[in-house]
Design a protein around this motif. Structure first.
Motif, PDB file in Angstrom:
ATOM      1  N   THR A 185       0.769  -1.226  -0.107  1.00 25.29           N
ATOM      2  CA  THR A 185       0.013   0.091   0.102  1.00 25.29           C
ATOM      3  C   THR A 185       0.672   1.236  -0.019  1.00 25.29           C
ATOM      4  O   THR A 185       0.401   2.338  -0.147  1.00 25.29           O
ATOM      5  N   TYR A 186       2.150   1.182   0.073  1.00 26.59           N
ATOM      6  CA  TYR A 186       2.989   2.085   0.377  1.00 26.59           C
ATOM      7  C   TYR A 186       4.041   2.250  -0.895  1.00 26.59           C
ATOM      8  O   TYR A 186       4.627   1.210  -1.256  1.00 26.59           O
ATOM      9  N   LYS A 187       4.009   3.120  -1.646  1.00 23.94           N
ATOM     10  CA  LYS A 187       4.867   3.254  -2.821  1.00 23.94           C
ATOM     11  C   LYS A 187       6.299   3.538  -2.773  1.00 23.94           C
ATOM     12  O   LYS A 187       7.238   2.974  -3.226  1.00 23.94           O
ATOM     13  N   ARG A 188       6.344   4.667  -1.765  1.00 24.92           N
ATOM     14  CA  ARG A 188       7.677   5.309  -1.623  1.00 24.92           C
ATOM     15  C   ARG A 188       8.049   5.064  -0.346  1.00 24.92           C
ATOM     16  O   ARG A 188       7.418   5.187   0.977  1.00 24.92           O
ATOM     17  N   ILE A 189       9.287   4.285  -0.040  1.00 20.13           N
ATOM     18  CA  ILE A 189       9.887   3.569   1.130  1.00 20.13           C
ATOM     19  C   ILE A 189      11.088   4.345   1.669  1.00 20.13           C
ATOM     20  O   ILE A 189      11.896   4.373   0.701  1.00 20.13           O
ATOM     21  N   GLY A 190      10.941   4.707   2.989  1.00 23.55           N
ATOM     22  CA  GLY A 190      12.487   5.087   3.272  1.00 23.55           C
ATOM     23  C   GLY A 190      12.825   4.138   4.217  1.00 23.55           C
ATOM     24  O   GLY A 190      12.280   3.342   4.776  1.00 23.55           O
ATOM     25  N   LEU A 191      14.304   3.605   4.008  1.00 21.25           N
ATOM     26  CA  LEU A 191      14.958   2.541   4.680  1.00 21.25           C
ATOM     27  C   LEU A 191      16.004   3.222   5.614  1.00 21.25           C
ATOM     28  O   LEU A 191      16.551   3.946   5.117  1.00 21.25           O
ATOM     29  N   ALA A 192      15.821   2.610   6.876  1.00 21.38           N
ATOM     30  CA  ALA A 192      16.667   2.929   8.113  1.00 21.38           C
ATOM     31  C   ALA A 192      17.254   1.595   8.642  1.00 21.38           C
ATOM     32  O   ALA A 192      16.653   0.719   8.632  1.00 21.38           O
ATOM     33  N   THR A 193      18.346   1.892   9.442  1.00 21.97           N
ATOM     34  CA  THR A 193      18.562   0.589  10.340  1.00 21.97           C
ATOM     35  C   THR A 193      19.938   1.188  11.436  1.00 21.97           C
ATOM     36  O   THR A 193      20.016   2.484  11.553  1.00 21.97           O
ATOM     37  N   PHE A 194      20.524   0.264  12.233  1.00 21.37           N
ATOM     38  CA  PHE A 194      21.199   0.738  13.167  1.00 21.37           C
ATOM     39  C   PHE A 194      22.636   0.034  12.699  1.00 21.37           C
ATOM     40  O   PHE A 194      22.597  -0.644  11.683  1.00 21.37           O
ATOM     41  N   SER A 195      23.743   0.348  13.413  1.00 21.43           N
ATOM     42  CA  SER A 195      24.998   0.069  13.220  1.00 21.43           C
ATOM     43  C   SER A 195      25.391  -1.281  12.495  1.00 21.43           C
ATOM     44  O   SER A 195      25.785  -1.147  11.686  1.00 21.43           O
ATOM     45  N   GLN A 196      24.620  -2.340  13.295  1.00 20.95           N
ATOM     46  CA  GLN A 196      25.093  -3.644  12.705  1.00 20.95           C
ATOM     47  C   GLN A 196      24.718  -4.034  11.412  1.00 20.95           C
ATOM     48  O   GLN A 196      25.055  -5.139  10.712  1.00 20.95           O
ATOM     49  N   SER A 237      18.398  12.331  12.175  1.00 21.88           N
ATOM     50  CA  SER A 237      18.712  13.359  11.327  1.00 21.88           C
ATOM     51  C   SER A 237      18.978  12.910   9.957  1.00 21.88           C
ATOM     52  O   SER A 237      19.026  13.479   8.791  1.00 21.88           O
ATOM     53  N   THR A 238      19.401  11.609   9.844  1.00 22.52           N
ATOM     54  CA  THR A 238      19.574  11.227   8.409  1.00 22.52           C
ATOM     55  C   THR A 238      18.348  10.873   7.735  1.00 22.52           C
ATOM     56  O   THR A 238      17.803  11.159   6.361  1.00 22.52           O
ATOM     57  N   SER A 239      17.270  10.304   8.390  1.00 24.79           N
ATOM     58  CA  SER A 239      16.096   9.811   7.765  1.00 24.79           C
ATOM     59  C   SER A 239      14.872  10.903   8.014  1.00 24.79           C
ATOM     60  O   SER A 239      13.911  10.894   7.159  1.00 24.79           O
ATOM     61  N   GLN A 240      14.888  11.679   9.171  1.00 24.56           N
ATOM     62  CA  GLN A 240      13.893  12.565   9.270  1.00 24.56           C
ATOM     63  C   GLN A 240      13.637  13.669   8.095  1.00 24.56           C
ATOM     64  O   GLN A 240      12.537  13.960   7.798  1.00 24.56           O
ATOM     65  N   PRO A 241      14.443  14.012   7.461  1.00 26.03           N
ATOM     66  CA  PRO A 241      14.209  14.839   6.145  1.00 26.03           C
ATOM     67  C   PRO A 241      13.817  14.227   5.044  1.00 26.03           C
ATOM     68  O   PRO A 241      13.219  14.761   4.135  1.00 26.03           O
ATOM     69  N   LEU A 242      13.581  13.092   5.240  1.00 29.38           N
ATOM     70  CA  LEU A 242      12.797  12.063   3.977  1.00 29.38           C
ATOM     71  C   LEU A 242      11.315  12.040   4.357  1.00 29.38           C
ATOM     72  O   LEU A 242      10.792  11.549   3.573  1.00 29.38           O
ATOM     73  N   GLN A 243      10.753  12.383   5.451  1.00 29.70           N
ATOM     74  CA  GLN A 243       9.517  12.412   5.885  1.00 29.70           C
ATOM     75  C   GLN A 243       8.352  12.891   4.780  1.00 29.70           C
ATOM     76  O   GLN A 243       7.387  12.055   4.764  1.00 29.70           O
ATOM     77  N   ASP A 244       8.705  13.654   4.196  1.00 26.21           N
ATOM     78  CA  ASP A 244       7.809  14.331   3.359  1.00 26.21           C
ATOM     79  C   ASP A 244       7.887  13.555   1.780  1.00 26.21           C
ATOM     80  O   ASP A 244       7.096  13.761   0.896  1.00 26.21           O
ATOM     81  N   GLU A 245       9.156  12.862   1.577  1.00 28.77           N
ATOM     82  CA  GLU A 245       9.124  12.037   0.394  1.00 28.77           C
ATOM     83  C   GLU A 245       8.910  10.732   0.469  1.00 28.77           C
ATOM     84  O   GLU A 245       9.001  10.043  -0.651  1.00 28.77           O
ATOM     85  N   VAL A 246       8.526  10.207   1.617  1.00 28.91           N
ATOM     86  CA  VAL A 246       8.019   8.866   1.567  1.00 28.91           C
ATOM     87  C   VAL A 246       6.936   8.561   2.108  1.00 28.91           C
ATOM     88  O   VAL A 246       6.368   9.480   3.015  1.00 28.91           O
ATOM     89  N   ASP A 247       6.104   7.573   1.944  1.00 30.92           N
ATOM     90  CA  ASP A 247       4.881   7.384   2.440  1.00 30.92           C
ATOM     91  C   ASP A 247       5.168   6.238   3.865  1.00 30.92           C
ATOM     92  O   ASP A 247       4.133   6.240   4.550  1.00 30.92           O
ATOM     93  N   ALA A 248       6.165   5.384   3.840  1.00 26.94           N
ATOM     94  CA  ALA A 248       6.419   4.843   4.881  1.00 26.94           C
ATOM     95  C   ALA A 248       7.748   4.587   5.226  1.00 26.94           C
ATOM     96  O   ALA A 248       8.573   4.688   4.323  1.00 26.94           O
ATOM     97  N   PHE A 249       8.222   4.334   6.470  1.00 29.33           N
ATOM     98  CA  PHE A 249       9.721   3.769   6.576  1.00 29.33           C
ATOM     99  C   PHE A 249       9.832   2.376   7.043  1.00 29.33           C
ATOM    100  O   PHE A 249       8.561   1.718   7.742  1.00 29.33           O
ATOM    101  N   VAL A 250      10.776   1.770   6.624  1.00 29.43           N
ATOM    102  CA  VAL A 250      11.144   0.245   6.906  1.00 29.43           C
ATOM    103  C   VAL A 250      12.383   0.294   7.746  1.00 29.43           C
ATOM    104  O   VAL A 250      13.490   0.750   7.243  1.00 29.43           O
ATOM    105  N   PHE A 251      12.445  -0.324   8.727  1.00 29.72           N
ATOM    106  CA  PHE A 251      13.647  -0.345   9.720  1.00 29.72           C
ATOM    107  C   PHE A 251      14.083  -1.714   9.679  1.00 29.72           C
ATOM    108  O   PHE A 251      13.398  -2.646  10.100  1.00 29.72           O
ATOM    109  N   LEU A 252      15.374  -1.759   9.227  1.00 27.08           N
ATOM    110  CA  LEU A 252      16.053  -3.278   9.334  1.00 27.08           C
ATOM    111  C   LEU A 252      16.446  -3.587  10.434  1.00 27.08           C
ATOM    112  O   LEU A 252      17.619  -2.809  11.282  1.00 27.08           O
TER     113      LEU A 252
END
Ligand code: SF4
Length: 343
Positions: A115-126, A165-180
């Motif tokens: 249902t979400y076309k535009r996805i923001g991808l984020a994760t932590f160090s490992q 601060s890497t991902s937050q600027p994408l909030q208007d460019e994506v429909d949802a975030f995927v966290f790995l």
């Protein structure tokens, strides 16, 4: 799960610097591997390794000070990968990566994500090295995938528990975030900071979790604590003593704001801000702590309001007759002082 510490980097540092005594610290989940590494360094080079055993939750928990306290030569801070490689005068950041793959959990997530076309991808160090293959895989399934840009502290797509601060600027460019990764801590933070639907992909259990309900629960608690603190007459303003969280300037600013609004303030400095440490201060009706914001946002066991910096900003806004707004929707909840604290 196989988490590998970058041992070759450690050996390189030891061979170049020839230390006699090394201080080491790592988060709880990496202690077993860290102790193995200490043993190797002792056997291979005859170097004394001392584990700094205080709590270690994030990149803010470096132990440059302990090098001097223990008359050591350098420190190794394990497991919080970043764009910087050294902190302070003595500390080297040592990466750790997890070998687990995300193929199966990404396949499991695709029906939920359609249902979400535009996805923001984020994760932590490992899992940072998994961003590129997961991005490719999602793009092959027709998604438009964005990854936040690297900055002065964090790698591309990386989030900390207090810094998005890497991902937050994408909030208007994506429909949802995927966290790995299997981390409610990071994925809830990302959901709160961006207000976007956020899905946590756990590669061990192959589960996909919608983090909206957990984030909303924390948001409501955070707002409630601000309104409860508004009634307090006596505040404790706590400055954290951990190296990357020393926000004395912020504590001073907040103290002045509280005093100018008729509140009494007691300033306190603590290394660990816990219910036990705050309990003896019975006369204090509410606390503001300028150390780790997650102590407040996730701290469900305090018996009085304990506000983080964004909540304190909201409290000051209320006292000054302004709207509190969406105070958690910001790129950073604390300006980490990692590497910036003058010695
Ligand atoms: S201040 Fe930030 S980096 Fe440090 S423990 Fe808290 S969330 Fe993690």
């Amino acid at each position: 799960m196989t988490v590998r510490i970058d041992e070759s980097k450690v050996f390189e540092i030891i061979e170049a610097k020839r230390p006699s005594v090394v201080v080491v610290n790592a988060p709880g989940g990496l202690l077993r591997q860290t102790k193995n590494l200490m043993e190797q360094v002792r056997e291979k080079y005859g170097v004394t390794c001392i584990l700094a055993g205080d709590s270690c939750f994030g990149i803010c928990d470096t132990v440059d000070d302990e090098v001097e306290n223990l008359h050591a030569d350098l420190a190794l801070h394990i497991g919080h990968n970043a764009t910087i490689k050294t902190v302070g005068d003595y500390t080297y950041l040592i990466d750790a990566v997890d070998d687990v793959k995300f193929d199966e959990v990404v396949d499991a997530a695709i029906p939920t994500l359609t249902t979400y076309k535009r996805i923001g991808l984020a994760t932590f160090s490992q899992h940072l090295h998994q961003l590129a293959p997961v991005k490719r895989k999602l793009e092959q399934s027709g998604f438009d995938v964005r990854v936040g840009k690297q900055n002065n502290l964090m790698m591309e797509g990386q989030v900390f528990g207090c810094d998005f601060s890497t991902s937050q600027p994408l909030q208007d460019e994506v429909d949802a975030f995927v966290f790995l990764g299997e981390s409610e801590f990071h994925s809830v933070g990302l959901a709160l900071a961006t207000s976007k639907p956020t899905f946590m992909l756990d590669p061990y259990m192959n589960t996909v979790t919608d983090m909206r309900a957990a984030a909303e629960e924390r948001r409501k608690r955070a707002v409630l604590a601000v309104y409860k603190a508004l009634d307090a007459r006596v505040f404790g303003v706590v400055t954290g003593l951990k190296e990357g969280q020393r926000m004395l300037g912020r504590s001073t600013w907040i103290s002045k704001k509280l005093e100018s609004n008729g509140r009494k303030v007691v300033q306190i400095a603590l290394r660990d801000v816990t219910p036990e440490r705050l309990a003896p201060h019975r006369e204090i009706e509410a606390f503001v702590q300028t150390a780790c914001p997650r102590i407040s946002i996730d701290g469900f066991t305090f018996d009085r309001p304990v506000l983080s910096i964004p909540q304190a900003d909201a409290l000051v806004a209320l006292m000054e007759g302004r709207d509190i707004g969406e105070f958690l929707q910001r790129p950073k909840w604390i300006e980490l002082t990692v590497g910036l604290v003058p010695r």
